[in-house]
Scaffold this active site. Structure first.
Site, mmCIF file in Angstrom:
data_model
loop_
_atom_site.group_PDB
_atom_site.id
_atom_site.type_symbol
_atom_site.label_atom_id
_atom_site.label_comp_id
_atom_site.label_asym_id
_atom_site.label_seq_id
_atom_site.Cartn_x
_atom_site.Cartn_y
_atom_site.Cartn_z
ATOM 1 N N SER A 1 47.395 41.222 46.712
ATOM 2 C CA SER A 1 46.712 42.085 46.490
ATOM 3 C C SER A 1 46.373 41.860 47.623
ATOM 4 O O SER A 1 45.325 42.757 48.014
ATOM 5 C CB SER A 1 45.369 40.481 46.212
ATOM 6 N N HIS B 1 46.152 42.341 39.441
ATOM 7 C CA HIS B 1 45.932 43.886 40.090
ATOM 8 C C HIS B 1 47.273 44.576 39.501
ATOM 9 O O HIS B 1 46.900 45.651 40.125
ATOM 10 C CB HIS B 1 46.245 43.525 41.386
ATOM 11 N N LYS C 1 38.203 43.113 38.269
ATOM 12 C CA LYS C 1 39.171 45.077 38.640
ATOM 13 C C LYS C 1 38.711 45.608 37.738
ATOM 14 O O LYS C 1 37.925 46.534 38.048
ATOM 15 C CB LYS C 1 40.263 44.675 39.713
#
Length: 408
Positions: free
Chosen positions: A195, A223, A254
């Protein structure tokens, strides 16, 4: 407020905050008064945002907004209970079934966040008879999940498959330290995409090493979800490793654009988590609007692949231009693009000056990254226009030269 004449038992916290400020490690919260997007209102200013994890711009996608509105009308504002009592709605089960199909696994269980997914699954599947082997730069939620487990742990150097193999070989050869026999389970844990640096785990080598020594692999794809693999299925799909990774942890906060986390794996794993994972057992389930919006987002990932294509084309242009200007982008391979600065004070000044120039790019300092590795962490999302990107690049050029981050 302390009663007059009594000592404040938390007076030391003020001293520690002062020390953070002296060391340039203190950052005030920036307050947004607008929707998330490429242009946001923060502290009374309209600025171009390069700080969001909203990779695909789904936080304001019309289909997600409509799905959330319908769910509120049909199911109410909240679920009213934990999943194991009265908080499991049809929306929750529909979302989990859709995620399992999307991830090509037997089953999925959702959690309140990606953080609680890790702190739920790791202590549930490991104990004193087991060993956890973790990458040195794994996310804080993985670290905290390991701390909550009674299993011993070993750390291998970042992305070092040879170092991982040495640990696994020794663990299988020697067994448990107390001499009571072999480990019941050796669990190798890694982020799919890291990240802070934006690099990708060498997952094929990790899986091969784990299989050689009879270990299982857990991948946190926070991610990588919505970014890597077909339609954003993640790092396991990106490397073609379906069926060879025991546990996939994902996020809904996200690229999916909403809130939550999930664990994907076998039906047996899901069943055990419903019985023993403490964040699942003791937290109220997602509000209906959240579950419905997440469900719609998964459909959009499959139906609008141009969003991921735009994310990557914008990322490639941003990286190329920033490198041309002379910025150090570290080892990034993904839309997470760190602008390496080193000194924490300089990183904070850089971020503050960019903000004055109309660009929001957050500085990241210790303890999120190591001392001396301060940076600005940027992500250019699919929602960013060419004009906005040009404006941001020009600001980076001006401020970078002004502060000596790049040559004047």
């Amino acid at each position: 407020m302390t009663t007059p004449g009594r000592l404040d038992p938390f007076a030391f916290l003020a001293d520690e905050l002062d020390e953070l400020k002296v060391r340039h490690l203190y950052r005030p919260l920036r307050v947004m008064s607008s929707a998330q997007g490429p242009i946001v209102s923060i502290d009374g200013r309209r600025v171009i945002s390069l700080a969001s994890n909203d990779y695909l711009g789904l936080t304001h996608h019309p289909r997600l907004l409509a799905a959330a509105e319908r769910a509120v009308r049909d199911f109410g504002a909240g679920s009213g209970a934990v999943r194991t009592i009265a908080g499991t709605m049809t929306l929750h089960e529909e979302l989990e079934a859709e995620l399992a199909r999307f991830k090509e696994t037997e089953a999925v269980l959702t959690f309140q966040s990606g953080f609680t997914a890790n702190t739920g699954v790791i202590p549930t599947i490991t104990g004193e008879q087991d060993l956890i082997v973790s990458d040195s730069l794994n996310h804080a939620s993985i670290i905290d999940g390991m701390r909550l487990s009674k299993a011993p742990r070993q750390i291998y150097p970042h992305k070092d498959v040879a170092g991982l193999r040495e640990i696994l070989q020794e663990a299988r050869t020697k067994g448990r330290p107390d001499g009571s026999g072999p480990y019941r389970l050796i669990l190798v844990v890694t982020d799919g995409v890291f990240s802070m640096d934006g690099d990708i785990a060498p997952l094929p080598g990790i899986v091969e090493a784990a299989e050689e020594f009879g270990a299982a692999v857990l991948v946190d794809d926070a991610h990588a979800s919505g970014v890597l693999g077909r339609n954003g299925r993640g790092s396991v799909d990106h490397f073609g490793l379906h069926g060879r990774v025991a546990v996939q942890v994902g996020t809904l906060s996200k690229a999916v654009g909403v809130l939550g986390g999930y664990v994907a794996g076998s039906l047996t794993l899901r069943e055990m988590l419903t019985q023993r994972a403490r964040p699942f057992l003791f937290s109220t389930s997602h509000p209906p609007a959240v579950a419905a919006a997440c469900l719609e987002a998964i459909r959009i990932l499959e139906e609008e692949p141009e969003l991921i294509e735009r994310l990557w084309s914008t990322t490639r242009r941003f990286k190329a231009e920033m490198s041309r200007l002379g910025f150090d982008l570290g080892v990034s391979e993904t839309p997470i693009t760190p602008v390496m600065v080193g000194d924490a004070g300089l990183a904070i000044r850089f971020s503050d000056r960019l903000f004055e120039e109309g660009v929001f790019a957050t500085s990241v300092v210790f303890p999120t990254v190591a001392i001396g590795a301060a940076r600005l962490r940027t992500i250019v999302t699919a929602a960013l226009t060419e004009e906005q990107l040009d404006t941001a690049l020009a600001a980076f050029d001006r401020v970078g030269r002004e502060l000596g981050v790049i040559a004047g």
